[in-house]
Design a protein around this motif. Structure first.
Motif, short mmCIF file in Angstrom:
data_model
loop_
_atom_site.label_atom_id
_atom_site.label_comp_id
_atom_site.label_asym_id
_atom_site.label_seq_id
_atom_site.Cartn_x
_atom_site.Cartn_y
_atom_site.Cartn_z
N TYR A 184 0.82 -1.21 0.00
CA TYR A 184 0.00 0.00 0.00
C TYR A 184 0.85 1.26 0.00
O TYR A 184 0.33 2.36 0.16
CB TYR A 184 -0.92 0.01 1.22
CG TYR A 184 -0.23 -0.25 2.53
CD1 TYR A 184 0.42 0.77 3.22
CD2 TYR A 184 -0.18 -1.54 3.07
CE1 TYR A 184 1.09 0.53 4.39
CE2 TYR A 184 0.47 -1.79 4.26
CZ TYR A 184 1.10 -0.75 4.92
OH TYR A 184 1.76 -1.00 6.09
N ASP A 195 3.05 5.90 2.76
CA ASP A 195 1.73 5.27 2.72
C ASP A 195 0.79 6.10 1.83
O ASP A 195 0.73 7.32 1.93
CB ASP A 195 1.16 5.20 4.14
CG ASP A 195 -0.06 4.29 4.24
OD1 ASP A 195 -0.68 4.03 3.20
OD2 ASP A 195 -0.37 3.85 5.35
N PRO A 198 -5.79 5.64 3.46
CA PRO A 198 -7.01 4.83 3.30
C PRO A 198 -7.73 5.17 2.00
O PRO A 198 -7.86 6.33 1.62
CB PRO A 198 -7.86 5.23 4.52
CG PRO A 198 -6.88 5.79 5.50
CD PRO A 198 -5.80 6.43 4.70
N TRP A 201 -4.46 3.33 -3.51
CA TRP A 201 -3.58 2.20 -3.81
C TRP A 201 -2.55 2.63 -4.83
O TRP A 201 -2.87 3.38 -5.76
CB TRP A 201 -4.41 1.03 -4.34
CG TRP A 201 -3.68 -0.28 -4.29
CD1 TRP A 201 -3.11 -0.94 -5.33
CD2 TRP A 201 -3.42 -1.07 -3.13
NE1 TRP A 201 -2.51 -2.09 -4.90
CE2 TRP A 201 -2.69 -2.20 -3.55
CE3 TRP A 201 -3.74 -0.92 -1.79
CZ2 TRP A 201 -2.28 -3.19 -2.67
CZ3 TRP A 201 -3.33 -1.91 -0.91
CH2 TRP A 201 -2.62 -3.02 -1.34
N TYR A 365 -13.36 0.40 5.79
CA TYR A 365 -12.18 -0.24 5.20
C TYR A 365 -11.92 -1.56 5.92
O TYR A 365 -11.20 -1.58 6.94
CB TYR A 365 -10.96 0.67 5.35
CG TYR A 365 -11.18 2.07 4.81
CD1 TYR A 365 -11.07 2.35 3.46
CD2 TYR A 365 -11.50 3.13 5.67
CE1 TYR A 365 -11.26 3.63 2.96
CE2 TYR A 365 -11.70 4.41 5.19
CZ TYR A 365 -11.58 4.65 3.83
OH TYR A 365 -11.78 5.93 3.35
N ARG A 368 -6.88 -2.94 3.39
CA ARG A 368 -6.34 -1.82 2.62
C ARG A 368 -6.74 -1.86 1.15
O ARG A 368 -6.52 -0.88 0.43
CB ARG A 368 -4.81 -1.83 2.74
CG ARG A 368 -4.28 -1.59 4.14
CD ARG A 368 -4.80 -0.30 4.72
NE ARG A 368 -4.41 0.85 3.95
CZ ARG A 368 -3.33 1.58 4.18
NH1 ARG A 368 -2.55 1.28 5.21
NH2 ARG A 368 -3.04 2.62 3.44
#
Length: 571
Positions: A184, A195, A198, A201, A365, A368
């Protein structure tokens, strides 16, 4: 002597010593040129071209009278000499190589490139010069012998990292190991992963991120099709029963069913079936509001009507042994008011819930890689919102147990009991399944839809299938006399021998003190049946005082009952 001369091999480090001497000689020559050739221009013992700075290199001038060095050279600061002259030296040495220094005082790198090779026609090995490096590489590849390689191998401390990998330095800046970013994460720079956050991708090249597709229940999904089919069948059946009852609105059977509460109950069943459509629809503020109102209010309509029915049956059949007065709040208008009041409590609870937890949507969620659009309803708050309906179900079940032994003509109470038992089983099974499938929104929604539809179907089939059967297949039995117990009627007529008195419902009733009874009270049948046994101590045509008292109580309640709970008995 000649033999010794030709066998002489110069030490490999000697050339460095020679170059060092020449470097100082060139530097001093440049200093002499700059200082000693301009003495006439210097006044007061000060130099105009180079002024020395006092340092640890400074020493008092001591000049040999036979030396060509001028006094200024002897007093010149050594540090300035190093920086301004020695580091700026550049010449070609006796070996033909250029000599110069960088600002750190290091000479230019000069290397012979050797290759360890096997000697021709021998088992021995030696190093052979195959190239040089001085400012650039000079390599004779034809003379290179590779170790078990036909082509030139890659020469690098570390290879470039692949896509999605970063460098992790190991000591030397030229050497590193490649480490993969998390699935992710994306590559922020060659040394850092970051990162995506949320709902995002990384692309396959790991250079940036994209938004994941938002998931919600699709109308063409199998998880939606199955509950929709069940709900549509239930809606069709409910509408059919409503239309059938409306066409037979004034018939004895419909009147015996309690028309007002029957229509209320059917409306609640219809709302429960329609909840499936609101649950499967894409979550919006509107659909989320419908879900909160539909589920809670739909169930409260059903179970409030059933609670009112069972409470009325229980009070009527248990009042004979307590009081001879007519019961209060058993008229159709009273029943509707009671039912509406019970429903209003659930509406109030739902309104408070919406204030505490405003309706809307949220992203969920589970991992991920997924983004699920859901209504802003927490599982526990949904459970608490149904607590009032659970109380109604529990009370209905208690009343159903209390009225399970009433006479056969009042078998609707048995159907209500079976409905409540089945409903309790459904919801006891639903709760663990619903909370156990929280990570699978499709299974959770499907489970909720099926549970609601099953609860509505149980009420619809158990309570209305006997009535629909008579209305559709045996309309000839939809008459007043089949709501009467014929044995009671004949015994009452023989005992009283009096004239029948009309009631407000339009049907005749025997005077007080006679053995006639209506199906609105099971005690009438029991009293009439036992009157024969009681007459053994007296005349068969004269009922006992106890029997007469109970008949009086039943007849006092008949006016409000209006046959609303009697189900025609098939003979």
């Amino acid at each position: 002597m000649c033999l010794y001369f030709f066998r002489y091999e110069q030490e490999s480090k000697t050339q460095f010593v020679v170059d060092a001497v020449y470097a100082f000689a060139h530097a001093l020559h440049h200093l002499h040129t700059d200082l000693c050739t301009q003495n006439n221009e210097n006044e007061g013992g000060q130099q105009s071209h180079h002024a020395h700075s006092e340092s640890v290199w400074y020493r008092k001038p001591v000049v040999d009278i036979h030396s060509q060095a001028c006094p200024d050279m002897a007093s010149y600061d050594g540090k300035d000499f190093y920086n301004n002259y020695l580091l700026n030296v550049s010449f070609v040495d006796l070996a033909g190589s250029e000599v110069k220094f960088d600002r750190q005082g290091d000479g230019l790198a000069r290397y012979d490139i050797l290759n360890y090779q096997r000697l021709d026609n021998s088992t021995g090995y030696q190093y052979k010069v195959i190239g040089k490096w001085f400012n650039n590489l000079e390599l004779n590849l034809e003379t290179v012998v590779w170790n078990k390689e036909q082509e030139m191998p890659t020469s690098a401390c570390s290879l470039p990292c692949k896509a999605g990998m970063i460098k992790k330095q190991q000591g030397d800046t030229c050497c590193w190991i490649c480490d993969s970013c998390e699935p992710y994460e994306y590559v922020y720079d060659e040394f850092t992963c970051r990162d995506c956050g949320p709902g995002l991708w990384p692309y396959p090249d790991k250079l940036s991120c994209f938004a994941l597709s938002i998931q919600y229940m699709s109308w063409n999904s199998l998880f939606a099709i199955v509950p929709m089919i069940v709900a549509l069948i239930g809606i069709t059946m409910t509408i059919f029963v409503i239309v059938l009852f409306a066409k037979n609105h004034d018939t004895p059977l419909v009147r015996a069913s309690g028309r007002e509460l029957s229509y209320t109950l059917l409306f609640g069943i219809l709302v429960c079936y329609c909840n499936t459509l609101a649950l499967i629809a894409k979550p919006t503020i509107g659909s989320c509001v419908l879900q909160r109102f539909g589920i809670g209010v739909g169930f409260s309509i059903i179970y409030s009507a059933l609670l009112t029915k069972t409470n009325r049956i229980s009070r009527i059949f248990h009042s004979a042994s307590k009081s001879a007065q007519r019961l209060k709040y058993i008229s159709p208008q009273s029943q509707v008011v009671i039912t509406s009041s019970l429903i209003a409590i659930q509406v109030l609870i739902t309104m408070i819930w919406m204030i505490v937890e405003p309706p809307g949507t949220r992203f969920y969620y589970p991992d991920r890689t997924e983004v699920i659009l859901k209504c802003n309803i927490q599982d526990m708050s949904f459970l608490f919102s149904q607590l009032y309906n659970m109380i109604l179900i529990t009370i209905c079940t208690v009343y159903a147990i209390k009225t399970r032994k009433i006479p056969e003509n009042f078998n609707e109470s048995k159907f209500i009991g079976f409905t409540m038992y089945t409903t309790c089983i459904i919801w006891l099974a639903f709760v663990p399944i619903y909370f156990g499938t929280g990570n699978s929104y499709e299974i959770q929604i499907t489970t909720l839809c099926i549970s609601i539809s099953l609860s509505a179907s149980v009420a619809l089939i158990c309570l209305y299938s006997p009535k629909v059967y008579i209305l559709v297949f045996h309309p000839d039995k939809n008459v007043r006399k089949l709501t009467m117990n014929s044995t009671v009627y004949r015994r009452s007529a023989t005992t009283a021998g009096g004239q029948a008195m009309p009631t407000s419902s339009g049907y005749s009733r025997t005077p007080l003190g006679t053995g006639v009874g209506i199906s609105a009270s099971a005690n009438a049948a029991t009293i009439a049946a036992s009157s024969g046994r009681a007459s053994q101590s007296g005349s068969q045509n004269s009922p006992s005082p106890d029997i007469t008292h109970k008949q009086t109580i039943i007849q006092n309640n008949e006016e409000a009952w209006i046959d609303s709970q009697a189900t025609p008995k098939c003979e």
